[in-house]
Design an enzyme around this catalytic site. Structure first.
Site, PDB file in Angstrom:
ATOM      1  N   GLY A 323       0.818  -1.201   0.000  1.00  0.00           N
ATOM      2  CA  GLY A 323       0.000   0.000   0.000  1.00  0.00           C
ATOM      3  C   GLY A 323       0.854   1.253   0.000  1.00  0.00           C
ATOM      4  N   SER A 324       0.348   2.306   0.659  1.00  0.00           N
ATOM      5  CA  SER A 324       0.962   3.630   0.541  1.00  0.00           C
ATOM      6  C   SER A 324       2.333   3.749   1.192  1.00  0.00           C
ATOM      7  CB  SER A 324       0.024   4.687   1.113  1.00  0.00           C
ATOM      8  OG  SER A 324      -1.145   4.787   0.320  1.00  0.00           O
ATOM      9  N   VAL A 325       2.725   2.802   2.048  1.00  0.00           N
ATOM     10  CA  VAL A 325       4.092   2.826   2.587  1.00  0.00           C
ATOM     11  C   VAL A 325       5.095   2.792   1.438  1.00  0.00           C
ATOM     12  CG1 VAL A 325       5.808   1.518   3.907  1.00  0.00           C
ATOM     13  CG2 VAL A 325       3.511   1.829   4.832  1.00  0.00           C
ATOM     14  N   PHE A 326       4.728   2.098   0.362  1.00  0.00           N
ATOM     15  CA  PHE A 326       5.625   1.977  -0.791  1.00  0.00           C
ATOM     16  C   PHE A 326       5.824   3.308  -1.508  1.00  0.00           C
ATOM     17  CE2 PHE A 326       6.543   1.196  -5.271  1.00  0.00           C
ATOM     18  CZ  PHE A 326       7.664   0.375  -5.170  1.00  0.00           C
ATOM     19  N   LYS A 327       4.944   4.281  -1.276  1.00  0.00           N
ATOM     20  CA  LYS A 327       5.092   5.584  -1.931  1.00  0.00           C
ATOM     21  C   LYS A 327       6.425   6.243  -1.577  1.00  0.00           C
ATOM     22  CE  LYS A 327       0.098   6.343  -2.315  1.00  0.00           C
ATOM     23  NZ  LYS A 327      -1.092   7.001  -1.742  1.00  0.00           N
TER      24      LYS A 327
END
Length: 739
Positions: A323-327
């Site tokens: 999810g957004s942690v990968f951003k």
């Protein structure tokens, strides 16, 4: 007169005699040849078995220590009880032996008795017997002059902290071989070399005197010093256990605390877990009850499944959509390649057009005009899909490889899973690239993402995560140091610094504010990913994985923490509300423990004395997060889902850094402590004494300076009993003003 034998007859007799002698000699020689040469090995083995007794001395397995030399696993001497039925004199003695051994060792009496009836020298009775039982057997044999019972030395593994880091440390089998975790990965170092005792036996089959015995001593195994810190591990375990209960987590929770510069794992936890001293017992009571309802092959199969499930180390073995942690990784690649500027403007309308599809932002109404830095703070999907398209499939894949997300990290644990990512070819598809840029449609492991993010914020160096820092020999001398292993420079130090400060805004102002800790510069990123590959029944709600990855201090990152909450069922569906408070609670304990000094802003300093907020009715971690915003530390008491009482009460003035006891159960015990005499002490001495008791010190007067002042008055008299968390106000005066 009898007829005498003729000369011819005598000659024939002599020839026959010589022939018989020669034939006997040939037969005897042939037999000797067969016994000594052709069948020699077999007969020598039989003779040895009759004349010698060979027993094993188990090597003591090496000790496993934490980084501060606290023992996490160690071996102690135990014994194996056996019978030599050939030495039993009669049936009366056989019955006596069967009765006593079944009583002492809690084994089946009839099984022991059947073994007494055999004509053998060794019949195993029970392994891993503790010293008290072995001594009881020795006393019984001595008092009854019994020589048919023997005890062989063995070793048994003990884990003094039971569940602590159980999925990391692992456990051993009955033969002292490592089966899981560190115990399995480093088995060749830990196990040592068994010794032997060879003793001669006389014609009656009993042992001969000591001078006929040869003893080859066992060589004990090497010991390991881990990077794990027992205290940090305790903090992580404690907060994860609370999260599992309050969020009604269906598929376990996990966390890692890692030194971002060295790759040392300071803590690694998966909850629920199991007791290392009883690893084959199903620890989850609900699952254990369901198992007990089964029988036969079905029960056996289910038991094996549940055992493997509870032994599984989630952070290295279970890939998930980050999810957004990968951003963070998308942002690092984009900044490094120069396809975006920190203050470049974007417009979020609530969705992003990719081919013939509209992919929505989590905020469907849109974020409007925002900079790239704002886009990170807001976790805006359209901003990251735009940036991903600018990178393109080839560059995007280049950074997947550079950050180590297409391969295993190489952590020193068994069972590390590989990632499931798009190839260069599939990333040419615009939808795949768009979804990947915001952390969806591919899977990586928690250890991979925390390793990658550590590289993004530590100056750009990808390091190999590791759990062992030293290997010691049996005497405790260091035979190998295991230091940091830098694989490569992924991004520049300049890009890393810029990104770290941008991620600080996420916690200070954006979606990660529930991980905020007063006085500490925390950076991080939330993550919420729907389990798209899960098969749902009709009408069944979708399941999510909530995560948060935080690091500190943001201006010079030293430590990172990732928290994964898999399938929470308490109602919240955002990582900011579920995982961020847990990560904040962990860092709130870890940073002071590591000696990281708080650096308060002018606004924070204005809140030296703060008013305790009302947290009654909140979940324990949301309540704790609310306290941390005021610079207060919460201690959770009880196993309930929500806060039912707090001490000090809401509205009371408490010094920044003070403690609030959070009760989550009606029957939780309220512990009272005795207020000590605090007169005539320095502010530091007062704070130390009250903190040790779990009380809050509210300092007034000249004591705020803490130089040249002593306490002159306390609001609660010495000797009075008060609940933990109570505020004791102390007035300080200059030394010459103290009477």
């Amino acid at each position: 007169m009898a007829k005498q034998p003729t000369v011819l007859m005598k000659r024939r007799i002599n020839i026959l005699l010589v022939f018989v002698i020669m034939l006997g000699f040939i037969l005897m020689t042939g037999r000797l040849f067969f016994l000594q040469v052709a069948g020699g090995d077999d007969y020598r083995e039989k003779a040895t078995a009759q004349q010698l007794r060979d027993s094993t001395i188990a090597a003591k397995r090496g000790t496993i220590y934490d980084c501060n030399m606290n023992i996490l696993a160690q071996s102690a001497t135990v014994w194996t009880a056996y019978l030599s039925p050939v030495y039993i004199n009669d049936d009366e003695e056989a019955n006596l032996i069967a009765d006593k051994l079944s009583e002492i060792l809690d084994v089946d009496r009839e099984t022991v008795y059947k073994k007494t009836q055999k004509n053998t020298y060794y019949e195993y009775i029970k392994r891993k017997i503790e010293k008290d039982k072995a001594d009881e057997i020795r006393t019984f044999c001595s008092e009854n002059e019994i020589s048919a019972i023997g005890l062989d030395e063995d070793t048994k593994r003990y884990y003094p902290h039971n569940n602590l880091a159980s999925t990391v440390i692992g456990f051993t089998g009955t033969d002292n071989q490592g089966l899981t975790g560190i115990e399995a990965y480093y088995d060749s170092y830990l196990k040592g070399t068994d010794g032997r005792v060879v003793s001669a036996k006389n014609a009656w089959g009993t042992d001969m005197p000591f001078e006929y015995e040869k003893r080859i001593e066992a060589i004990d195994g090497n010991s390991l010093v881990l990077t794990i810190d027992q205290n940090i591990q305790y903090y992580v375990d404690k907060h994860l256990e609370t999260a599992v209960k309050e969020q009604k987590v269906n598929n376990r929770a996990a966390a890692i605390v890692m030194d971002v510069k060295t790759g040392e794992i300071l803590a690694m936890s998966t909850k629920g877990d199991f007791d290392l001293n009883s690893p084959f017992t199903i620890y989850d009571s609900t699952l254990a009850e369901k198992l007990d309802a089964l029988s036969g092959d079905e029960k056996t199969a289910e038991l094996a499944k549940l055992q493997n499930q509870q032994w599984r180390n989630k952070v290295i073995s279970d890939p998930y959509e980050p999810g957004s942690v990968f951003k963070i990784i998308t942002a690092a690649a984009a900044l490094e390649e120069g396809v975006v500027k920190e203050n470049e403007g974007f417009v979020c309308t609530g969705s992003y057009r990719v081919g013939d599809r509209n992919i929505h932002c989590w905020k469907t109404s849109g974020h409007g005009r925002e900079s790239f830095s704002d886009g990170i703070m807001n976790s805006c999907n359209p901003v990251f899909m735009t940036v991903g398209s600018r990178l393109g499939g080839d560059l995007f894949y280049k950074y997947l490889e550079a950050f180590g997300l297409t391969e295993k990290t190489g952590i020193d644990l068994p069972g590390e899973a590989t990632s499931i990512t798009h190839s260069k070819t599939t990333l040419k598809n615009a939808v795949n690239l768009a979804s990947s840029s915001m952390g969806q449609s591919f899977k990586i492991t928690p250890i991979q993402i925390i390793t990658a993010v550590s590289a993004a914020v530590n100056g750009g160096n990808l390091v190999t995560p590791h759990l062992v820092k030293q290997i010691l020999d049996a005497d405790g001398s260091v035979i190998e140091n295991i230091g940091p292993q830098i694989k490569r420079q992924v991004i520049s130090e300049e890009t890393s610094k810029k990104l770290s400060l941008m991620l600080e805004r996420v916690v200070a102002e954006g979606t990660g504010k529930n991980a905020y800790i007063m006085g500490y510069r925390i950076g991080g990123k939330t993550g919420t990913s729907e389990k798209l590959d899960k098969v749902y029944l009709e009408g069944e709600k979708e399941d999510y994985i909530m995560s948060f990855l935080g690091f500190a201090p943001a201006d010079d990152p030293q430590v990172a923490c990732i928290v994964i909450i898999d399938e929470p069922r308490a109602g919240e569906v955002y990582g900011s509300a579920v995982a961020a408070p847990v990560c904040g609670s962990i860092l709130g304990d870890v940073l002071p423990y590591l000696g990281t000094e708080p650096q308060y802003t002018s606004e924070e300093l204005a809140k030296v004395n703060v008013t305790v907020p009302n947290i009654v009715g909140k979940t324990a971690h949301m309540g704790e997060a609310a306290l941390q915003k005021y610079g207060l530390h919460g201690t959770i008491v009880g196993a309930g889902d929500r806060v039912i009482k707090q001490v000090p009460a809401a509205g009371q003035s408490v010094p920044r850094g003070g403690s609030v006891i959070i009760y989550t159960e009606e029957n939780a015990v309220q512990k009272n402590v005795t207020v000590p005499n605090l007169i005539g002490l320095t502010a530091q001495e007062v704070n130390t004494r009250l903190t040790a008791l779990g009380l809050n010190a509210k300092i007034t007067g000249g004591g705020l300076d803490q130089n040249g002042c002593l306490s002159s008055k306390q609001s609660i008299a010495a000797g009075e009993k008060v609940p933990i968390g109570t505020v004791v106000e102390i007035t300080f005066l200059s030394k010459d003003e103290v009477q």
